[in-house]
Design a protein around this motif. Structure first.
Motif, PDB file in Angstrom:
ATOM      1  N   GLU A  18      62.587 -60.952  25.217  1.00 36.70           N
ATOM      2  CA  GLU A  18      61.975 -62.176  25.758  1.00 36.70           C
ATOM      3  C   GLU A  18      61.009 -62.787  24.756  1.00 36.70           C
ATOM      4  O   GLU A  18      61.033 -63.989  24.509  1.00 36.70           O
ATOM      5  CB  GLU A  18      61.243 -61.857  27.066  1.00 36.70           C
ATOM      6  CG  GLU A  18      62.199 -61.470  28.173  1.00 36.70           C
ATOM      7  CD  GLU A  18      61.509 -61.190  29.496  1.00 36.70           C
ATOM      8  OE1 GLU A  18      62.176 -61.320  30.510  1.00 36.70           O
ATOM      9  OE2 GLU A  18      60.322 -60.848  29.504  1.00 36.70           O
TER      10      GLU A  18
ATOM     11  N   GLY B  92      51.663 -62.412  32.080  1.00 39.00           N
ATOM     12  CA  GLY B  92      51.650 -63.600  31.228  1.00 39.00           C
ATOM     13  C   GLY B  92      51.957 -63.344  29.760  1.00 39.00           C
ATOM     14  O   GLY B  92      51.604 -64.157  28.905  1.00 39.00           O
ATOM     15  N   SER B  93      52.680 -62.249  29.454  1.00 36.93           N
ATOM     16  CA  SER B  93      52.972 -62.011  28.032  1.00 36.93           C
ATOM     17  C   SER B  93      53.906 -63.082  27.471  1.00 36.93           C
ATOM     18  O   SER B  93      53.770 -63.485  26.314  1.00 36.93           O
ATOM     19  CB  SER B  93      53.543 -60.607  27.815  1.00 36.93           C
ATOM     20  OG  SER B  93      54.807 -60.486  28.395  1.00 36.93           O
TER      21      SER B  93
HETATM   22  C1  GRF Z   1      59.562 -61.265  32.541  1.00 34.30           C
HETATM   23  O1  GRF Z   1      60.241 -60.054  32.420  1.00 34.30           O
HETATM   24  C2  GRF Z   1      60.508 -62.356  32.936  1.00 34.30           C
HETATM   25  O2  GRF Z   1      61.821 -62.120  32.591  1.00 34.30           O
HETATM   26  C3  GRF Z   1      60.425 -62.385  34.432  1.00 34.30           C
HETATM   27  O3  GRF Z   1      59.099 -62.025  34.725  1.00 34.30           O
HETATM   28  C4  GRF Z   1      58.565 -61.235  33.672  1.00 34.30           C
HETATM   29  C5  GRF Z   1      57.234 -61.822  33.300  1.00 34.30           C
HETATM   30  O4  GRF Z   1      56.542 -61.025  32.382  1.00 34.30           O
HETATM   31  N1  GRF Z   1      60.878 -63.648  34.944  1.00 34.30           N
HETATM   32  P1  GRF Z   1      55.198 -61.552  31.738  1.00 34.30           P
HETATM   33  O5  GRF Z   1      54.256 -61.915  32.871  1.00 34.30           O
HETATM   34  O6  GRF Z   1      55.537 -62.758  30.915  1.00 34.30           O
HETATM   35  O7  GRF Z   1      54.670 -60.450  30.906  1.00 34.30           O
END
Ligand code: GRF
Length: 198
Positions: free
Chosen positions: A181, A19-20
């Motif tokens: 991201e 969930g980052s």
């Molecule tokens: C991210 O790398 C996103 O691109 C993919 O899933 C991952 C989720 O990471 N769809 P987080 O849970 O938001 O840390």
């Protein structure tokens, strides 16, 4: 922007993992003038995103596979809560057609590679980065795109690149991708939601 003054645009985040990205999105829209994160939908009782939601006072709906794919309870819940945008942030189940249709043009995903390469069923998380490394790609990146009925297929909103060096492995590449991201997802969401409403 007139209507925006009275009522905020209500957003739900779908997530299955750490969930980052969800955390960054919640932080961006905390006390935002026009947009609020009202719900987290999650399919994993142990997912890190649940704690993040709790810390940010965002209610969580835990879903199970049978209901999610066989009835309209999720869609009904979203309607009842007047959610108008869905943000996928590491959500690992395919989205049922009833939902993609109801939220056409209002459902966004982030994929950790430069689509159309390294997308589709089974291409998530480390699988993506391992494939990129194995193929000795010189660059990878992120793709923010609308969601349709086909995995990783909807029209592309934004792509950002990073280099892949000979010394990178799946972990180091995942770190580079996460940085991109966190830099781009929330602000791109903000931009498209406000543009759609203007
Ligand atoms: C991210 O790398 C996103 O691109 C993919 O899933 C991952 C989720 O990471 N769809 P987080 O849970 O938001 O840390």
């Amino acid at each position: 922007m007139e209507g925006l003054k009275n009522k905020k645009i209500r957003v739900a985040i779908f997530a299955s993992g750490a969930g980052s990205n969800a955390e960054k999105i919640m932080a961006t829209f905390k006390n935002h003038a026009y947009i609020e994160v009202c719900l987290v939908i999650c399919n994993k009782p142990q997912a890190g995103v649940l704690e993040i939601a709790q810390k940010n006072y965002v209610p969580v709906l835990l879903i199970n596979k049978v209901d999610f794919f066989s009835d309209k309870s999720c869609l009904n819940e979203l309607k009842q809560q007047e959610i108008s945008w869905i943000i996928l942030a590491g959500f690992l189940w395919k989205i049922p057609t009833a939902l993609t249709q109801a939220f056409a043009g209002k459902m966004v995903n982030i994929h950790p590679a430069l689509l159309p390469k390294y997308g589709g069923k089974g291409m998530y998380g480390h699988h993506v980065h391992e494939a990129v490394i194995l193929n000795k790609e010189k660059e990878s990146g992120i793709t923010i795109h609308y969601v349709d009925e086909i995995y990783d297929h909807g029209s592309i909103i934004l792509q950002k690149k990073c280099s892949v060096s000979d010394t990178d492995n799946a972990d180091s590449l995942a770190n580079k991708i996460h940085k991109l991201e966190h830099e781009w997802y929330a602000k791109t969401i903000e931009e498209i939601i406000l543009k759609a409403k203007a």
